[in-house]
Scaffold this motif. Sequence first.
Motif, PDB file in Angstrom:
ATOM      1  N   GLY A  93       0.735  -1.261  -0.047  1.00  0.00           N
ATOM      2  CA  GLY A  93       0.046  -0.052   0.008  1.00  0.00           C
ATOM      3  C   GLY A  93       0.858   1.468  -0.172  1.00  0.00           C
ATOM      4  N   ALA A  94       2.112   1.325  -0.381  1.00  0.00           N
ATOM      5  CA  ALA A  94       3.029   2.435  -0.268  1.00  0.00           C
ATOM      6  C   ALA A  94       3.075   3.274  -1.492  1.00  0.00           C
ATOM      7  CB  ALA A  94       4.316   1.822   0.118  1.00  0.00           C
ATOM      8  N   ALA A  95       2.345   2.539  -2.634  1.00  0.00           N
ATOM      9  CA  ALA A  95       2.030   3.353  -3.839  1.00  0.00           C
ATOM     10  C   ALA A  95       1.329   2.538  -4.764  1.00  0.00           C
ATOM     11  CB  ALA A  95       3.713   3.450  -4.401  1.00  0.00           C
ATOM     12  N   ILE A  96       0.658   3.187  -5.673  1.00  0.00           N
ATOM     13  CA  ILE A  96       0.165   2.682  -6.707  1.00  0.00           C
ATOM     14  C   ILE A  96       0.758   2.964  -7.956  1.00  0.00           C
ATOM     15  CG2 ILE A  96      -1.782   4.507  -6.746  1.00  0.00           C
ATOM     16  CD1 ILE A  96      -3.860   2.138  -7.983  1.00  0.00           C
ATOM     17  N   VAL A  97       1.345   1.678  -8.681  1.00  0.00           N
ATOM     18  CA  VAL A  97       2.345   1.755  -9.594  1.00  0.00           C
ATOM     19  C   VAL A  97       1.917   1.086 -10.889  1.00  0.00           C
ATOM     20  CG1 VAL A  97       4.565   1.426 -10.607  1.00  0.00           C
ATOM     21  CG2 VAL A  97       3.981   1.650  -8.153  1.00  0.00           C
ATOM     22  N   HIS A  98       1.452   1.765 -12.117  1.00  0.00           N
ATOM     23  CA  HIS A  98       1.019   1.367 -13.363  1.00  0.00           C
ATOM     24  C   HIS A  98       1.470   0.082 -13.905  1.00  0.00           C
ATOM     25  CE1 HIS A  98      -0.362   2.499 -17.772  1.00  0.00           C
ATOM     26  NE2 HIS A  98      -1.160   1.654 -17.245  1.00  0.00           N
ATOM     27  N   ALA A  99       2.930  -0.120 -13.805  1.00  0.00           N
ATOM     28  CA  ALA A  99       3.385  -1.325 -14.041  1.00  0.00           C
ATOM     29  C   ALA A  99       3.122  -2.471 -13.131  1.00  0.00           C
ATOM     30  CB  ALA A  99       4.890  -1.316 -13.960  1.00  0.00           C
ATOM     31  N   LEU A 100       2.582  -2.342 -11.901  1.00  0.00           N
ATOM     32  CA  LEU A 100       2.395  -3.349 -11.100  1.00  0.00           C
ATOM     33  C   LEU A 100       1.166  -3.482 -10.974  1.00  0.00           C
ATOM     34  CD1 LEU A 100       4.995  -2.420  -8.168  1.00  0.00           C
ATOM     35  CD2 LEU A 100       5.340  -3.951 -10.302  1.00  0.00           C
ATOM     36  N   HIS A 101       0.181  -2.398 -11.107  1.00  0.00           N
ATOM     37  CA  HIS A 101      -1.234  -2.597 -11.078  1.00  0.00           C
ATOM     38  C   HIS A 101      -1.874  -3.201 -12.544  1.00  0.00           C
ATOM     39  CE1 HIS A 101      -5.424  -1.271 -11.718  1.00  0.00           C
ATOM     40  NE2 HIS A 101      -5.640  -1.188 -10.239  1.00  0.00           N
ATOM     41  N   GLY A 102      -1.153  -2.828 -13.523  1.00  0.00           N
ATOM     42  CA  GLY A 102      -1.597  -3.278 -14.840  1.00  0.00           C
ATOM     43  C   GLY A 102      -2.780  -2.453 -15.311  1.00  0.00           C
ATOM     44  N   ASP A 103      -3.296  -2.722 -16.708  1.00  0.00           N
ATOM     45  CA  ASP A 103      -4.379  -2.270 -17.311  1.00  0.00           C
ATOM     46  C   ASP A 103      -5.525  -2.586 -17.194  1.00  0.00           C
ATOM     47  OD1 ASP A 103      -3.093  -0.029 -18.458  1.00  0.00           O
ATOM     48  OD2 ASP A 103      -2.267  -1.040 -20.131  1.00  0.00           O
ATOM     49  N   PRO A 104      -6.835  -2.055 -17.034  1.00  0.00           N
ATOM     50  CA  PRO A 104      -6.707  -0.459 -17.115  1.00  0.00           C
ATOM     51  C   PRO A 104      -6.161   0.319 -15.760  1.00  0.00           C
ATOM     52  CG  PRO A 104      -8.860  -1.013 -16.625  1.00  0.00           C
ATOM     53  CD  PRO A 104      -7.770  -2.438 -16.906  1.00  0.00           C
ATOM     54  N   PHE A 105      -5.531   1.199 -16.074  1.00  0.00           N
ATOM     55  CA  PHE A 105      -5.068   1.899 -14.640  1.00  0.00           C
ATOM     56  C   PHE A 105      -6.162   2.991 -14.422  1.00  0.00           C
ATOM     57  CE2 PHE A 105      -1.762   5.002 -12.848  1.00  0.00           C
ATOM     58  CZ  PHE A 105      -1.386   4.018 -11.621  1.00  0.00           C
ATOM     59  N   PRO A 106      -6.626   3.223 -13.253  1.00  0.00           N
ATOM     60  CA  PRO A 106      -7.743   4.041 -12.898  1.00  0.00           C
ATOM     61  C   PRO A 106      -7.493   5.497 -13.396  1.00  0.00           C
ATOM     62  CG  PRO A 106      -7.566   2.438 -10.948  1.00  0.00           C
ATOM     63  CD  PRO A 106      -6.201   2.296 -12.028  1.00  0.00           C
ATOM     64  N   ARG A 107      -8.339   6.053 -13.796  1.00  0.00           N
ATOM     65  CA  ARG A 107      -8.151   7.349 -14.197  1.00  0.00           C
ATOM     66  C   ARG A 107      -7.634   8.598 -13.164  1.00  0.00           C
ATOM     67  NH1 ARG A 107     -12.187  10.760 -13.015  1.00  0.00           N
ATOM     68  NH2 ARG A 107     -13.597   9.064 -13.009  1.00  0.00           N
ATOM     69  N   MET A 108      -6.788   9.106 -13.343  1.00  0.00           N
ATOM     70  CA  MET A 108      -6.056  10.113 -12.493  1.00  0.00           C
ATOM     71  C   MET A 108      -6.014   9.597 -10.938  1.00  0.00           C
ATOM     72  SD  MET A 108      -5.088  12.758 -14.008  1.00  0.00           S
ATOM     73  CE  MET A 108      -4.965  13.885 -12.663  1.00  0.00           C
ATOM     74  N   ILE A 109      -5.471   8.451 -10.847  1.00  0.00           N
ATOM     75  CA  ILE A 109      -5.116   7.903  -9.633  1.00  0.00           C
ATOM     76  C   ILE A 109      -3.809   8.074  -9.141  1.00  0.00           C
ATOM     77  CG2 ILE A 109      -4.584   5.805 -10.183  1.00  0.00           C
ATOM     78  CD1 ILE A 109      -6.484   4.679  -7.904  1.00  0.00           C
ATOM     79  N   TRP A 110      -2.908   8.281 -10.169  1.00  0.00           N
ATOM     80  CA  TRP A 110      -1.591   8.504  -9.992  1.00  0.00           C
ATOM     81  C   TRP A 110      -1.206   9.620  -8.882  1.00  0.00           C
ATOM     82  CZ3 TRP A 110       1.382  12.910 -10.452  1.00  0.00           C
ATOM     83  CH2 TRP A 110       0.746  13.902 -11.581  1.00  0.00           C
TER      84      TRP A 110
END
Length: 627
Positions: free
Chosen positions: A155-172
């Motif tokens: 839970g220390a970060a949400i990372v596109h490469a680790l989360h996968g697609d679809p990446f939630p809109r504007m969550i970064w």
Amino acid sequence: MSILSIRNSDFVDEFGRTLMLRGINLAGSSKIPSRPHLPTHIRDGFFNHREVSFVGRPFPLDEADEHFARLKKWGFTFLRFLITWEAIEHAGPGMYDDEYIHYVHAILEKAHSYGIRVFIDPHQDVWSRFTGGDGAPGWTLELAGMDLRYLQETGAAIVHALHGDPFPRMIWPTNAHKLAAATMFALFFAGNDLAPKTFMEGEPAQEFLQRHYIAAMRRLAHALRDQPNVVGFDTMNEPVRGYIGIEDLNECCGRPRLGDFPTPLEAMVLASGIPLEVGVWDFKLSGNRKIASRLINPKGQRLWREGFECIWRSNGVWDIGPTGQPRLLRPFHFHQVNGRTLNFNQDYFQPFANRFAREIREEIPQAIIFIETEPSTPAPHWGKEDAPRIVYAPHWYDAYTLVFKHYSSWVAGDFHTGKPVFTPWAIERSFREQLARFKHEAKEHLGGAPVFIGEFGIPFDLNNRRAFRNGDFSAQSKAMDRSMRAIEANLLSGALWNYTPDNTNQHGDQWNGEDFSIFSRDQQTDPEDIHSGGRALDAVLRPYPVATAGKPVYLRFDRKKKRMEYHFEHDPTINAPTELFIPSFQYPSGIRVEAPAGQTRYFPEDQRLEYSPAEPGGIHRIIIFPA
């Protein structure tokens, strides 16, 4: 190319003319490595962070003529040129990628041949690619004791490469309030006060991180000191306070709250291998609300590498009680130090910005320093003892269109407050006022420094990417025009976000699902046409006053009628004409000019109009129509 300098609150040239800088950010994909090609959705090779190269960002040298010719044709002669700390120093502390530095020198030398000025933007978003953004090298996190493989699991970060697609809109952006980025920014800016027991390679964490960051930028500045078109450096893109200033670690902090959103204490406990249920949040026009809870880190994985403990536990913020339950020892640890309430911009960003300016100017004495603070927060108060020759370079977006990727003529958002604004008339007024606020801050806080909007723009994947299917970019044109009118109403200089040479409809700017580029290969149907591949160009390419022999007073462009009206107060001491950019895209058959108080000369091959007053002084009006 005329000289650019600062006088009072204006950019001026060697004749004393007021310059309006119409710029663009180059490029969105400069945030990611080129070798191997690692857009944020790709996991393979993601963790090999010491063995990457950014040579070829923003584009290979053999493509430079194509892109600079297009930008020049489109009137973008001032670049906010993105580089990252990782690009320079990815291999390890003090290990610089001189191949990349030489490449940047060659690219900017080519830009100079097209009459294009640049300032360097050391770009970062929420610290690093490994914490869901870009910027800092991976080894900075490792030296803090973090294992990059477990950033998302704990839970220390949400990372596109680790989360996968679809990446939630504007969550970064939520990573700014998650443990990894919030910790690193607290160490970088305020480690001496907040983490005095934390060292990196035997050095206090704050000094180690700032010293390496600035040294990397100095390395680049040293290489660029002979480039006359490099006018200066930004200090850091969108600096983040992290945990600095948080009043209570038991309460959620920051906005927008989207997806899993632990409190700071919950984040610290999760990273130490203790599973917890945390709140799940949603963001709608009506605001933020908690919609559920979810168990995070069910396997009890530790973020901290062997031999490392949670930084904040080590610094006495929290501990495990006698019953095995976490307990908060210092709930206000990040809010007050020795009875002093902390102010991020004033207490920490300002000293950093002064240090950065001082050291960059040891390499390029004439460098202009662009400063921006955390988005939607006021500028620090700048005194006579602070660095001179600064520019205030805040960012501004149409908040509703940005967050929801939807354009409505009746709904928009206030970028500062996050509140909705309704009706076209109220939106127009709100946008003007939002941007005017920056000019007021520059006057009241920064001694009247010039204002340059470092980023503004619109997402092109609006309305579920409908334009990519039917070719109709009218919604994008309307959204862009609305923002551009607000910029023009305030007579501001600024840089559009962005131009990304390798933008695609599928993956946008190659970073976190964003798609802001005004150019895309996927819209390019005729490579021989310099405009082909442009998006919403009817709103993007606008006439504007490049150099004014006096003080700008009024500017408005009607994109439907292609009518531009400009007023200025002439300064009779300036012995040079007023010059305007006249894009051939808007006026392929030429122009008609109304200028009753002076004479004009039109140079269509240069897309330039010159105006000279018949009589010195007074207010002058220029109106341009299609021929």
